[in-house]
Design a protein around this motif. Structure first.
Motif, PDB file in Angstrom:
ATOM      1  N   VAL A  97       0.773  -1.068   0.247  1.00  0.00           N
ATOM      2  CA  VAL A  97       0.087   0.618   0.100  1.00  0.00           C
ATOM      3  C   VAL A  97       1.071   1.295   0.040  1.00  0.00           C
ATOM      4  CG1 VAL A  97      -1.684   1.556   1.249  1.00  0.00           C
ATOM      5  CG2 VAL A  97      -1.926  -0.934   1.615  1.00  0.00           C
ATOM      6  N   THR A  98       0.774   2.414  -1.359  1.00  0.00           N
ATOM      7  CA  THR A  98       1.605   3.173  -1.056  1.00  0.00           C
ATOM      8  C   THR A  98       0.436   4.714  -1.990  1.00  0.00           C
ATOM      9  OG1 THR A  98       4.403   3.961  -1.701  1.00  0.00           O
ATOM     10  CG2 THR A  98       2.535   2.370  -3.074  1.00  0.00           C
ATOM     11  N   GLY A  99       1.302   5.596  -1.549  1.00  0.00           N
ATOM     12  CA  GLY A  99       1.035   6.550  -3.190  1.00  0.00           C
ATOM     13  C   GLY A  99       1.536   7.506  -3.109  1.00  0.00           C
ATOM     14  N   LYS A 100       1.273   8.716  -3.456  1.00  0.00           N
ATOM     15  CA  LYS A 100       1.282   9.940  -4.033  1.00  0.00           C
ATOM     16  C   LYS A 100       1.296  10.961  -2.696  1.00  0.00           C
ATOM     17  CE  LYS A 100       2.278  14.011  -6.894  1.00  0.00           C
ATOM     18  NZ  LYS A 100       3.672  13.307  -6.746  1.00  0.00           N
ATOM     19  N   THR A 101       2.860  11.383  -1.907  1.00  0.00           N
ATOM     20  CA  THR A 101       2.891  12.214  -1.155  1.00  0.00           C
ATOM     21  C   THR A 101       3.086  13.880  -1.841  1.00  0.00           C
ATOM     22  OG1 THR A 101       4.162  10.632  -0.267  1.00  0.00           O
ATOM     23  CG2 THR A 101       4.425  12.690   0.942  1.00  0.00           C
ATOM     24  N   TYR A 102       1.564  14.193  -2.178  1.00  0.00           N
ATOM     25  CA  TYR A 102       1.529  15.547  -2.568  1.00  0.00           C
ATOM     26  C   TYR A 102       2.366  16.248  -1.972  1.00  0.00           C
ATOM     27  CZ  TYR A 102      -1.007  18.352  -5.364  1.00  0.00           C
ATOM     28  OH  TYR A 102      -1.545  19.934  -5.858  1.00  0.00           O
ATOM     29  N   TRP A 103       2.832  17.608  -2.911  1.00  0.00           N
ATOM     30  CA  TRP A 103       3.666  18.116  -2.379  1.00  0.00           C
ATOM     31  C   TRP A 103       4.750  18.087  -1.650  1.00  0.00           C
ATOM     32  CZ3 TRP A 103       3.074  22.806  -5.603  1.00  0.00           C
ATOM     33  CH2 TRP A 103       3.605  24.081  -4.735  1.00  0.00           C
ATOM     34  N   SER A 104       5.348  17.079  -1.160  1.00  0.00           N
ATOM     35  CA  SER A 104       6.982  16.616  -0.652  1.00  0.00           C
ATOM     36  C   SER A 104       7.335  17.384  -0.617  1.00  0.00           C
ATOM     37  CB  SER A 104       6.882  14.464  -0.825  1.00  0.00           C
ATOM     38  OG  SER A 104       7.234  14.588  -1.839  1.00  0.00           O
ATOM     39  N   HIS A 105       8.313  17.533  -2.283  1.00  0.00           N
ATOM     40  CA  HIS A 105       9.177  18.831  -1.940  1.00  0.00           C
ATOM     41  C   HIS A 105       8.450  19.997  -2.636  1.00  0.00           C
ATOM     42  CE1 HIS A 105      13.062  17.294  -1.127  1.00  0.00           C
ATOM     43  NE2 HIS A 105      12.727  17.396   0.079  1.00  0.00           N
ATOM     44  N   HIS A 106       7.351  20.239  -3.129  1.00  0.00           N
ATOM     45  CA  HIS A 106       7.062  21.267  -3.167  1.00  0.00           C
ATOM     46  C   HIS A 106       7.027  20.930  -4.978  1.00  0.00           C
ATOM     47  CE1 HIS A 106       8.018  23.174   0.600  1.00  0.00           C
ATOM     48  NE2 HIS A 106       7.103  22.532   0.575  1.00  0.00           N
ATOM     49  N   THR A 107       7.588  22.318  -5.793  1.00  0.00           N
ATOM     50  CA  THR A 107       7.570  21.769  -7.011  1.00  0.00           C
ATOM     51  C   THR A 107       9.088  21.191  -7.138  1.00  0.00           C
ATOM     52  OG1 THR A 107       8.806  24.566  -7.174  1.00  0.00           O
ATOM     53  CG2 THR A 107       6.502  23.345  -7.460  1.00  0.00           C
ATOM     54  N   GLN A 108       9.933  20.524  -7.142  1.00  0.00           N
ATOM     55  CA  GLN A 108      10.806  20.404  -7.003  1.00  0.00           C
ATOM     56  C   GLN A 108      11.141  18.386  -7.392  1.00  0.00           C
ATOM     57  OE1 GLN A 108      13.931  21.180  -4.154  1.00  0.00           O
ATOM     58  NE2 GLN A 108      12.467  22.344  -2.674  1.00  0.00           N
ATOM     59  N   SER A 109       9.532  18.484  -7.022  1.00  0.00           N
ATOM     60  CA  SER A 109       9.836  16.609  -6.868  1.00  0.00           C
ATOM     61  C   SER A 109       9.233  16.798  -8.366  1.00  0.00           C
ATOM     62  CB  SER A 109       8.933  16.147  -6.420  1.00  0.00           C
ATOM     63  OG  SER A 109       9.822  16.188  -4.905  1.00  0.00           O
ATOM     64  N   PRO A 110       9.495  15.396  -9.496  1.00  0.00           N
ATOM     65  CA  PRO A 110       9.256  15.160 -10.465  1.00  0.00           C
ATOM     66  C   PRO A 110       7.685  15.040 -10.586  1.00  0.00           C
ATOM     67  CG  PRO A 110      10.553  13.417 -10.371  1.00  0.00           C
ATOM     68  CD  PRO A 110      10.359  14.474  -9.188  1.00  0.00           C
ATOM     69  N   MET A 111       6.739  15.415 -11.206  1.00  0.00           N
ATOM     70  CA  MET A 111       5.232  14.996 -11.635  1.00  0.00           C
ATOM     71  C   MET A 111       4.699  15.704 -10.750  1.00  0.00           C
ATOM     72  SD  MET A 111       5.337  11.343 -13.664  1.00  0.00           S
ATOM     73  CE  MET A 111       3.186  11.522 -13.096  1.00  0.00           C
ATOM     74  N   TRP A 112       5.199  17.043  -9.604  1.00  0.00           N
ATOM     75  CA  TRP A 112       4.924  16.960  -8.565  1.00  0.00           C
ATOM     76  C   TRP A 112       3.466  17.806  -8.456  1.00  0.00           C
ATOM     77  CZ3 TRP A 112       2.556  21.952  -8.719  1.00  0.00           C
ATOM     78  CH2 TRP A 112       2.983  23.087  -9.824  1.00  0.00           C
ATOM     79  N   ASP A 113       2.640  18.008  -9.276  1.00  0.00           N
ATOM     80  CA  ASP A 113       1.056  18.306  -9.680  1.00  0.00           C
ATOM     81  C   ASP A 113       0.350  17.522 -10.080  1.00  0.00           C
ATOM     82  OD1 ASP A 113       2.845  17.956 -12.705  1.00  0.00           O
ATOM     83  OD2 ASP A 113       1.476  20.028 -12.501  1.00  0.00           O
ATOM     84  N   ALA A 114       0.910  15.835 -10.364  1.00  0.00           N
ATOM     85  CA  ALA A 114      -0.171  14.792 -10.385  1.00  0.00           C
ATOM     86  C   ALA A 114      -0.940  14.773  -9.777  1.00  0.00           C
ATOM     87  CB  ALA A 114       0.886  14.168 -10.936  1.00  0.00           C
ATOM     88  N   GLY A 115      -1.988  14.214 -10.006  1.00  0.00           N
ATOM     89  CA  GLY A 115      -2.819  13.773  -9.016  1.00  0.00           C
ATOM     90  C   GLY A 115      -2.239  12.963  -7.676  1.00  0.00           C
ATOM     91  N   ALA A 116      -3.398  13.271  -6.728  1.00  0.00           N
ATOM     92  CA  ALA A 116      -2.649  12.483  -4.657  1.00  0.00           C
ATOM     93  C   ALA A 116      -3.290  11.283  -5.179  1.00  0.00           C
ATOM     94  CB  ALA A 116      -3.306  13.791  -4.349  1.00  0.00           C
ATOM     95  N   VAL A 117      -2.672  10.483  -5.507  1.00  0.00           N
ATOM     96  CA  VAL A 117      -3.185   9.231  -5.495  1.00  0.00           C
ATOM     97  C   VAL A 117      -2.584   8.095  -4.784  1.00  0.00           C
ATOM     98  CG1 VAL A 117      -2.858   9.334  -8.025  1.00  0.00           C
ATOM     99  CG2 VAL A 117      -1.656   7.798  -7.164  1.00  0.00           C
ATOM    100  N   VAL A 118      -3.491   7.340  -4.004  1.00  0.00           N
ATOM    101  CA  VAL A 118      -3.468   6.126  -3.485  1.00  0.00           C
ATOM    102  C   VAL A 118      -3.650   4.604  -3.836  1.00  0.00           C
ATOM    103  CG1 VAL A 118      -4.162   4.850  -1.359  1.00  0.00           C
ATOM    104  CG2 VAL A 118      -4.301   7.734  -1.051  1.00  0.00           C
ATOM    105  N   TYR A 119      -2.677   3.881  -4.432  1.00  0.00           N
ATOM    106  CA  TYR A 119      -2.659   2.648  -5.094  1.00  0.00           C
ATOM    107  C   TYR A 119      -2.222   1.592  -3.513  1.00  0.00           C
ATOM    108  CZ  TYR A 119      -2.852   4.018  -9.501  1.00  0.00           C
ATOM    109  OH  TYR A 119      -3.442   4.432 -10.902  1.00  0.00           O
ATOM    110  N   TRP A 120      -3.028  -0.127  -3.620  1.00  0.00           N
ATOM    111  CA  TRP A 120      -2.443  -1.076  -3.860  1.00  0.00           C
ATOM    112  C   TRP A 120      -2.077  -1.783  -4.861  1.00  0.00           C
ATOM    113  CZ3 TRP A 120      -5.183  -5.997  -3.073  1.00  0.00           C
ATOM    114  CH2 TRP A 120      -6.387  -5.805  -3.613  1.00  0.00           C
ATOM    115  N   PHE A 121      -1.311  -2.774  -4.267  1.00  0.00           N
ATOM    116  CA  PHE A 121      -0.144  -3.491  -5.641  1.00  0.00           C
ATOM    117  C   PHE A 121      -1.024  -4.930  -5.066  1.00  0.00           C
ATOM    118  CE2 PHE A 121       1.200   0.858  -6.152  1.00  0.00           C
ATOM    119  CZ  PHE A 121       2.037   0.409  -7.273  1.00  0.00           C
TER     120      PHE A 121
END
Length: 604
Positions: A346-370
């Protein structure tokens, strides 16, 4: 004692520490047999009654208070409550909140002063207390539960550790005694902190287990699990694992076995038998503020334990069997979501974790399970989206929050706090198959390759018109001059490029340049390629020049070399070169960036 709710999937040692290796081996064998039987039964049940698993989002607050979140029973009513920063939300509805300490919204352009939380009854009064860790390197505190009579006032606060570092500390039973320990780093040492059961709110003892090699104060990637199968829980880091010794008297150093599990490091790490061969593999995200999720298969090289990486999800769709990619996997949990007896990621996107420094920073704040699947062709991790607008923070909780037998999810971060309630629906085998994620095959194109540029002693290309010196206009986004010395895989004329960000398909970058003398010219350009660059269509004075240029490169940031665009008769005076974004390579991060090093006009 209060009913403290532990997040599912956390590794832990037994409450009684074994002293005999043979006993450990027998217990391990018995547990393996039980797990195998359970898996077989659950697999049969799953096959007999296929079901789909969905999650319903409940937003507890949209205010950013914390990077972490916890679950546990704080009012002794038998229901799990949620702790998010200064508040606790009473379960199972989570609609009533009370303060633990005075609430203050945190600045989204910076970071919270509250990063992690765990619920545990430290003084044995039957009420769950709250252990917290703030910004890495700051102290750890326990907020003592005052009971119902004091729940309308701030809880008593006790500093228990002067500094807690690493961005994935864990409250888990590491050494096999009667209570968990706070596994973290402190002032450059990996180790664990344990309270005195008789004085739980006094300063805790930190037990260093390494040399002074831990990052200060941050550091990414930390976990626990029995790597070598000796029945003792080991410490796992991005650079290897520390083997727990048989005797901990005197705080001996644990033996470090180096292994490259992750480059910059990601999140919580786990030892788990992914492939069912009887030994524990390692599961980790690869970069908390970038890309990557992998499991590392444990193998033997003689008597030495070694690992082979299996990438689950990388930095582009071609690196996932289902074409999935998202960034910023800053928290990972491991739990059996679908009840088949195998633990899922279980993981997901830590939205805005490094503000605009991270790649795909403005992509969806998703949560996934694999979903972990073992088959005749090996291991597969099938991705299912649990949510698309909550994301995760530095902690993602998996626990049965409403006692319906299904594990729910909870997360907190820049977008506030959310509970994702698990729903299970039995369906026909045909419907189940229809709803499954589909595997894809993405063929990556060979990278664009022009003629090698010829640099003089000063690092310039003779006859080049430096793109960053030209007047530039864009229909969206912005341009800037980017220094390229940090990118060692290529060389740029003058060490700089014109950098366009914020473009989208259909948008254009136009460069105005001067032709000193009328004549026939071969037109060439040197551009930049990277994993998040666009496909562009060049045009001269509004007329297309050749085919679109794919600026994607999967492994490096480097130049295209000098790419021939065509030959044209040009009048003396001003002309324009336009680059229109037409899309991006299917394997690219869809950021549509463009970099231009120089233009060159060669008289024919």
């Amino acid at each position: 004692m209060a009913a403290i709710l532990w997040p599912l999937g956390r590794s832990s040692a037994s409450s009684m520490r074994p002293t005999d290796n043979r006993r450990r081996m027998l217990v391990a064998a018995l547990l393996a047999a039980i797990v195998a039987l359970s898996t077989a039964v659950d697999s049969f049940t799953s096959a007999a009654e296929p079901a789909i698993h969905t999650f319903e989002r409940q937003q507890l607050t949209d205010v950013y208070y914390s990077e972490g979140i916890a679950a546990g029973d704080l009012n002794a009513d038998g229901h799990a409550d949620i702790v998010y920063g200064p508040y606790w939300f009473a379960g199972p509805e989570f609609t009533t909140k009370r303060e633990i300490y005075p609430a203050k919204a945190q600045p989204r352009e910076r970071y919270a002063d509250h990063f992690f939380a765990w619920v545990h009854d430290f003084n044995g009064d039957g009420l769950g207390d709250v252990l917290t860790a703030g910004f890495p390197g700051t102290p750890g505190f326990v907020y003592e539960n005052p009971g119902p009579a004091g729940h309308d006032k701030p809880w008593p606060k006790h500093q228990v550790l002067d500094s807690v570092s690493n961005e994935s500390p864990q409250w888990v039973n590491l050494v096999g005694d009667e209570q968990p320990e706070l596994v973290c780093s402190r002032k450059g040492f990996f180790g664990y902190a344990s309270p005195d059961p008789n004085k739980p709110f006094a300063e805790w003892t930190f037990h260093p287990l390494s040399e002074k090699i831990a990052p200060v104060p941050f550091g990414h990637g930390l976990g626990v699990g029995d790597i070598d199968g000796d029945g003792r829980i080991d410490l796992i880091t991005k650079d290897g694992w520390f083997q727990q010794p048989a005797d901990l008297a005197g705080d001996p150093l644990w033996t470090l076995h180096k292994a490259r599990f992750a480059g910059p490091g990601g999140a919580e790490m786990y030892a788990y038998d992914v492939d069912g061969d009887g030994d524990n593999d390692v599961i980790t995200s690869l970069a908390a503020h970038d890309f990557g999720l992998a499991w590392h298969e444990q193998l033997r090289d003689g008597d030495k334990i070694v690992f082979r990486e299996h990438l689950i999800m990388g930095d582009r769709p071609a690196q996932n069997a289902y074409g999935l990619v998202f960034s910023e996997l800053h928290s990972v949990n491991l739990a059996d979501i679908d009840g088949d007896g195998l633990k899922d990621i279980v993981t997901g996107k830590t939205y805005w974790s490094h503000h605009t420094q991270s790649p795909m920073w403005d992509a969806g704040a998703v949560v996934y399970w694999f979903r972990l699947v073992r088959g005749k062709d090996g291991v597969d991790w099938v991705p299912y989206r649990a949510d698309d607008d909550s994301g995760i923070g530095r902690q993602v909780i998996v626990a049965d929050l409403n006692k319906d037998g299904l594990p729910d999810l909870a997360s907190g971060g820049m977008k506030g706090a959310h509970v994702l309630r698990h729903r299970r629906e039995a369906v026909s085998a045909e419907k189940w198959q229809e709803l499954q994620p589909k595997r894809v095959t993405i063929k990556e194109r060979p990278p664009l390759q022009g003629e090698p540029a010829k640099f003089d002693a000063s690092g310039l290309v003779a006859g080049a018109i430096e793109a960053e010196s030209l007047a530039a206009k864009v229909t969206s986004g912005k341009t800037s001059t980017q220094k390229m010395a940090a990118f060692k895989a290529g060389q740029w004329s003058g060490g700089e490029q014109l950098f366009w960000t914020g473009g989208k398909p259909g948008e254009t970058l136009t460069l105005e340049f001067e032709v000193p003398k009328a004549g026939k010219y071969a037109i060439a350009a040197a551009l930049t390629m990277a994993r998040d660059y666009a496909i562009v269509q060049p045009a001269l004075d509004g007329e297309k020049l050749g085919e679109p240029l794919d600026l994607y490169h999967g492994t490096d940031v480097l130049t295209s070399g000098e790419v021939a665009l065509g030959t044209r008769e040009l009048a003396a005076g001003k002309h324009t070169l336009t680059l229109e974004v037409t899309g991006a390579n299917p394997s690219a991060v869809q950021a549509f960036m463009v970099g231009v090093d120089y233009l060159r006009l060669k008289p024919e």
